[in-house]
Design a protein around this motif. Structure first.
Motif, PDB file in Angstrom:
ATOM      1  N   THR A 715      66.561 -17.377 -15.127  1.00  0.00           N
ATOM      2  CA  THR A 715      66.412 -18.624 -15.879  1.00  0.00           C
ATOM      3  C   THR A 715      67.796 -19.165 -16.200  1.00  0.00           C
ATOM      4  OG1 THR A 715      64.386 -17.811 -16.893  1.00  0.00           O
ATOM      5  CG2 THR A 715      65.462 -19.700 -17.943  1.00  0.00           C
ATOM      6  N   ASP A 733      70.096 -22.656 -31.249  1.00  0.00           N
ATOM      7  CA  ASP A 733      70.327 -21.204 -31.242  1.00  0.00           C
ATOM      8  C   ASP A 733      70.614 -20.696 -29.834  1.00  0.00           C
ATOM      9  OD1 ASP A 733      69.940 -20.964 -33.949  1.00  0.00           O
ATOM     10  OD2 ASP A 733      67.776 -20.639 -33.767  1.00  0.00           O
ATOM     11  N   LEU A 734      71.240 -21.517 -29.006  1.00  0.00           N
ATOM     12  CA  LEU A 734      71.471 -21.162 -27.607  1.00  0.00           C
ATOM     13  C   LEU A 734      72.165 -19.802 -27.455  1.00  0.00           C
ATOM     14  CD1 LEU A 734      71.532 -21.853 -24.581  1.00  0.00           C
ATOM     15  CD2 LEU A 734      73.643 -23.142 -24.990  1.00  0.00           C
ATOM     16  N   ASP A 735      73.148 -19.514 -28.329  1.00  0.00           N
ATOM     17  CA  ASP A 735      73.910 -18.268 -28.204  1.00  0.00           C
ATOM     18  C   ASP A 735      73.016 -17.034 -28.246  1.00  0.00           C
ATOM     19  OD1 ASP A 735      76.410 -19.334 -27.842  1.00  0.00           O
ATOM     20  OD2 ASP A 735      76.868 -19.444 -29.981  1.00  0.00           O
ATOM     21  N   ARG A 736      71.883 -17.120 -28.946  1.00  0.00           N
ATOM     22  CA  ARG A 736      70.973 -15.977 -29.054  1.00  0.00           C
ATOM     23  C   ARG A 736      70.385 -15.588 -27.704  1.00  0.00           C
ATOM     24  NH1 ARG A 736      66.355 -17.126 -33.147  1.00  0.00           N
ATOM     25  NH2 ARG A 736      65.680 -15.176 -32.152  1.00  0.00           N
ATOM     26  N   TYR A 737      70.275 -16.556 -26.794  1.00  0.00           N
ATOM     27  CA  TYR A 737      69.546 -16.318 -25.557  1.00  0.00           C
ATOM     28  C   TYR A 737      70.448 -16.224 -24.327  1.00  0.00           C
ATOM     29  CZ  TYR A 737      65.751 -17.845 -28.611  1.00  0.00           C
ATOM     30  OH  TYR A 737      64.875 -17.964 -29.653  1.00  0.00           O
ATOM     31  N   LEU A 739      72.587 -14.804 -21.492  1.00  0.00           N
ATOM     32  CA  LEU A 739      72.854 -13.521 -20.853  1.00  0.00           C
ATOM     33  C   LEU A 739      74.205 -13.525 -20.153  1.00  0.00           C
ATOM     34  CD1 LEU A 739      69.340 -12.805 -19.253  1.00  0.00           C
ATOM     35  CD2 LEU A 739      70.258 -11.911 -21.405  1.00  0.00           C
ATOM     36  N   ILE A 749      70.002 -17.596 -19.238  1.00  0.00           N
ATOM     37  CA  ILE A 749      69.398 -17.305 -20.533  1.00  0.00           C
ATOM     38  C   ILE A 749      68.179 -16.409 -20.356  1.00  0.00           C
ATOM     39  CG2 ILE A 749      70.166 -19.526 -21.448  1.00  0.00           C
ATOM     40  CD1 ILE A 749      67.164 -20.375 -21.387  1.00  0.00           C
ATOM     41  N   ALA A 750      67.799 -15.799 -21.460  1.00  0.00           N
ATOM     42  CA  ALA A 750      66.583 -14.981 -21.463  1.00  0.00           C
ATOM     43  C   ALA A 750      65.367 -15.905 -21.357  1.00  0.00           C
ATOM     44  CB  ALA A 750      66.512 -14.165 -22.752  1.00  0.00           C
ATOM     45  N   GLU A 752      62.506 -15.904 -22.702  1.00  0.00           N
ATOM     46  CA  GLU A 752      61.816 -16.241 -23.953  1.00  0.00           C
ATOM     47  C   GLU A 752      62.519 -17.358 -24.718  1.00  0.00           C
ATOM     48  OE1 GLU A 752      64.330 -12.489 -24.771  1.00  0.00           O
ATOM     49  OE2 GLU A 752      63.065 -13.328 -23.157  1.00  0.00           O
ATOM     50  N   GLY A 753      63.717 -17.743 -24.263  1.00  0.00           N
ATOM     51  CA  GLY A 753      64.437 -18.800 -24.965  1.00  0.00           C
ATOM     52  C   GLY A 753      64.081 -20.196 -24.498  1.00  0.00           C
ATOM     53  N   LEU A 757      64.349 -23.404 -27.174  1.00  0.00           N
ATOM     54  CA  LEU A 757      65.499 -24.253 -26.900  1.00  0.00           C
ATOM     55  C   LEU A 757      65.061 -25.659 -26.531  1.00  0.00           C
ATOM     56  CD1 LEU A 757      67.842 -21.839 -24.907  1.00  0.00           C
ATOM     57  CD2 LEU A 757      68.212 -22.760 -27.192  1.00  0.00           C
TER      58      LEU A 757
END
Length: 774
Positions: A715, A733-737, A739, A749-750, A752-753, A757
């Motif tokens: 993704t 909250d992009l930084d959370r997801y 990779l 990104i993961a 689930e984001g 997002l």
């Protein structure tokens, strides 16, 4: 007239001429932050290095338009407005719908207003001039200016200068004569000797010319008065001011004012800075130095290093946190009120009272101009003002960053990496010189606003009907700063000066504090287009008649400048009395920087570069999990390295705590930093050897970097430009997801984001496109 919701491309020919359409079409790819609110369209349009806020409101069969550009400020259709209409006609779905706020009266805004976003981050087309410009480059530019000045003279006039100065000129071609005169006239020693040989009247007239070099186009009669009050010995000699000015021109210490430039209000002579830089201190003989012991308790010595450390700390925190900028003040939605505001800061209740009483439309009607709100948002101000040493210093530091181009224009605050690196490459005193030169010229900050905040008796007022723009006011305030700096730079270095004596001279040089000082065409009007006023009566202060009023305005401006920016930059020693009133000062290197004599000036004698009482282990320590540093004891480059391998977890004025982070370090590897370079930079920029445990962790991360990794069901997010990623990180909250960061435009990104997002981006006004199976 159609409403905006009904406009289509077929309506464009009725709104725009062929030329307007062509100009608007050329800017169509540079239009951003498009919004529609009721009957109002708004957008930001980048044109060259400038970004303009443009708006169009459809009301009562009329279109009320405004734009920051010169044509738009006059209410005319400009290319930026044309781009707005074309964009709306072609892609209305790309306009974010914004609800109008204040449609009913509120406590804060008693009339309907439209909220405005802070401009988005954008990259200027060119690097700041200082990045590549050296002293030699500036000298080459000065030489061209001098040649233009000399070209206005006749060969006979140049031969007169040469004869009076004892030079021998060869040849008959004007270009050859100009080259020879230019070489002689910029000889510092020859110029000092010539000034030393002037008689008292010539010297005082030269003093008046130099001190008024920033003072607009004064008639000879005005200069005559100034020269007299600055010490011309008799009335008979004053009458010959024009003749004395001509004598200075014959000596090459001034140039005749060109008739086309001088006009009715013009001067008979002018001394440009490229000549004045070679003069000795022209005010040196006007003062008796007060007796001051440099080691007395009431003396605060000049020292640039603490400010440079603070500047670096704030810069590092901004780089780490990327705070948002405060949005501009809301725009009134009523067309008549919006035209009166026209991008000014304003007092909503004063504006509403004046609007209801219809007192805004006369030629002499005035409105107050409140001090600008802080550029950074409340949370950033709360956190960073502790490190900066107060809100005033924080605003000054951010304004320097903005004016020097170390941060990109727009929100959120984003460091311009290429410029930042050039800044880091300079040593402390080179950075100080750069920041001082930036301060001399910047228009985005003035100490006047702090003066008004501190003294509620003062107010700045403007005449709305004049068409005055904020940019014009900011230029005027910069000129007043330079007028003061010019006078200070005419004082001797390393000698104490009584503040009272200096203020007495400045009352002569700077009797007024309003727009009329710079704009002679407006002196016919009873009220200048902007002026300082008594906050109670709202009438202009009688500064040239009332000594107390002058001290409240110009006096406070001078004191704040000397004890504020000039002292922070390590250019002034200060002496205070028992009531903490500034009584005397001493300059160190200001004239050399202001007149651009040298690239860098030495540190003041009492400056302390290092906190010698701290041992290296006190400055930086590693407990196996976090790195703790005394922020004022390591340089900007040290903080920059820590940001490349760690996350800043907590900050106080005395301690920064960093936590080493693999993701941050891997991003640095992706940007070209190597494990060996981290070790080398640590040894160069930080006071203690790289702790063994941290060395092992970094070596492990470097060894694992670059190994092949296979991802299933990948993704990715692709961004439209190199700046969108930073903006998305600030508003979601992009930084959370994330990779992996493949490039500034592509991140992994993961899965689930995706939905959270997408929802966050839509809420922020964006229209993300989700594609599957690609």
């Amino acid at each position: 007239m159609p409403k905006p919701t009904a406009i289509s491309e077929e309506d464009i020919p009725f709104l725009l001429s062929d030329e307007q359409f062509r100009q608007g079409l050329a800017l169509l790819d540079n239009i951003h932050e498009t919004t529609v609110s009721g009957d109002t369209l708004m957008a930001l349009v980048q044109d060259g290095q400038r970004v303009y806020l443009v708006a169009a409101r459809f009301q009562d069969d009329e279109i009320y338009v405004s734009c920051d550009c010169p044509r738009g400020r006059d209410g005319l259709y400009c290319p930026h407005l044309a781009a707005l209409f074309i964009k709306w006609a072609r892609a209305p779905q790309e306009f974010a719908v914004v609800e109008e706020s204040g449609t009913a009266a509120t406590d804060e805004f008693p009339f309907p207003v439209l909220g405005v976003r802070a401009p988005a981050v954008h990259r200027p087309e060119q690097l700041p001039a200082w990045v590549e410009q050296t002293l030699a480059d500036r000298r080459a530019a000065d030489a061209k200016d001098l040649s233009r000045w000399l070209n206005q003279l006749t060969i006979r006039e140049m031969r007169t200068i040469a004869s009076r100065r004892g030079w021998k000129l060869k040849g008959t071609l004007k270009a050859d004569i100009i080259a020879q005169v230019a070489q002689h006239i910029t000889d510092p020693e020859d110029t000092r000797q010539t000034v030393a040989q002037l008689n008292p009247v010539q010297r005082r007239v030269l003093r008046a010319l130099v001190l008024l070099s920033e003072h607009g186009h004064y008639p000879p009669s005005k200069l005559l008065v100034q020269a007299a009050m600055l010490g011309a010995p008799s009335t008979d000699e004053q009458v010959n001011f024009a003749a004395v000015a001509a004598q200075l021109c014959d000596l090459g210490l001034a140039f005749p004012q060109a008739p086309a430039a001088s006009g009715y209000f013009g001067r008979t002579a002018h001394t440009p800075p490229l000549i004045a830089r070679h003069f000795p201190p022209l005010l040196a003989d006007m003062f008796t130095a007060p007796a001051v012991r440099s080691d007395a308790e009431n003396v605060i010595p000049a020292d640039p290093y603490p400010f440079l450390q603070t500047f670096g700390q704030v810069l590092s925190l901004l780089s780490q946190t990327s705070p948002a900028l405060r949005p501009p003040m809301p725009i009134p939605t009523a067309g008549d009120v919006a035209r009166l505001v026209n991008h000014w800061t304003y007092d909503p209740h004063e504006l509403n009272t004046a609007r209801l009483s219809r007192r805004l439309y006369g030629a002499s009607a005035t409105l107050s101009v409140p001090p600008p709100r802080p550029r950074l948002d409340d949370e950033a101000v709360r956190q960073l003002s502790i490190v900066a040493g107060g809100e005033m210093r924080l605003e000054f530091i951010y304004s320097l960053l903005e004016a020097a181009g170390i941060v990109y224009p727009g929100s959120p605050v984003t460091i311009w990496k290429e410029v930042y690196d050039h800044f880091l490459m300079r040593d402390d005193l080179s950075r100080r010189a750069l920041l001082a030169r930036t301060y001399f010229q910047m228009t985005n900050w003035s100490v006047l606003w702090e003066v008004i905040r501190q003294d509620k008796r003062l107010q700045l007022r403007r005449v709305p009907a004049s068409g005055l723009t904020p940019a014009s006011l900011h230029e005027d305030l910069m000129h007043f700063r330079r007028l003061l700096l010019c006078a200070l730079s005419s004082l001797p270095d390393d000698e104490w000066v009584s503040l009272a004596d200096f203020l007495a001279v400045m009352r002569v040089v700077w009797p007024r504090f309003d727009m009329g000082v710079w704009s002679p065409a407006y002196r016919h009007y009873r009220t200048p287009f902007w002026f300082l006023a008594d906050a109670n009566t709202r009438e202009p202060l009688k500064l040239d008649e009332d000594a107390a009023a002058w001290d409240m305005a110009q006096g406070a401006f001078i004191r704040q400048t000397i004890a504020g920016p000039l002292h922070w930059l390590g250019l002034t020693d200060l002496v205070f009395d028992e009531q903490d009133n500034l009584t005397a000062f001493r300059l160190h290197g200001l004239a050399d920087l202001f007149w651009d004599r040298v690239e860098v000036v030495a540190a003041p004698p009492l400056a302390v570069k290092e906190e010698k009482e701290l041992q290296p282990e006190d400055i930086l320590s590693y407990d196996g999990e976090t790195i703790s540093v005394v922020p004022s004891a390591i340089g900007v480059r040290g903080h920059d390295l820590l940001h490349k391998i760690a996350v800043l977890e907590s900050t106080t004025a005395r301690k920064f705590v960093y936590r080493p982070d693999a993701d941050v370090t891997f991003r640095s590897f992706t940007q070209g930093l190597t494990g060996e370079e981290i070790v080398r930079r640590w040894e160069e920029d930080l006071p203690v050897p790289l702790p063994e445990g941290l060395r092992e962790t970094l070596q492990k991360w470097w060894a694992s970097y670059g190994r092949v990794r296979l991802y299933r069901d990948l993704t990715v997010i692709e961004f439209g430009d190199d700046y969108a990623l930073r903006e998305m990180q600030a508003v979601t909250d992009l930084d959370r997801y994330i990779l992996a960061e493949i490039s500034p435009r592509l991140v992994v990104i993961a899965p689930e984001g995706i939905e959270p997002l997408k929802e966050a981006l839509e809420k922020a006004g964006y229209t993300p496109s989700v594609k599957t199976g690609v």
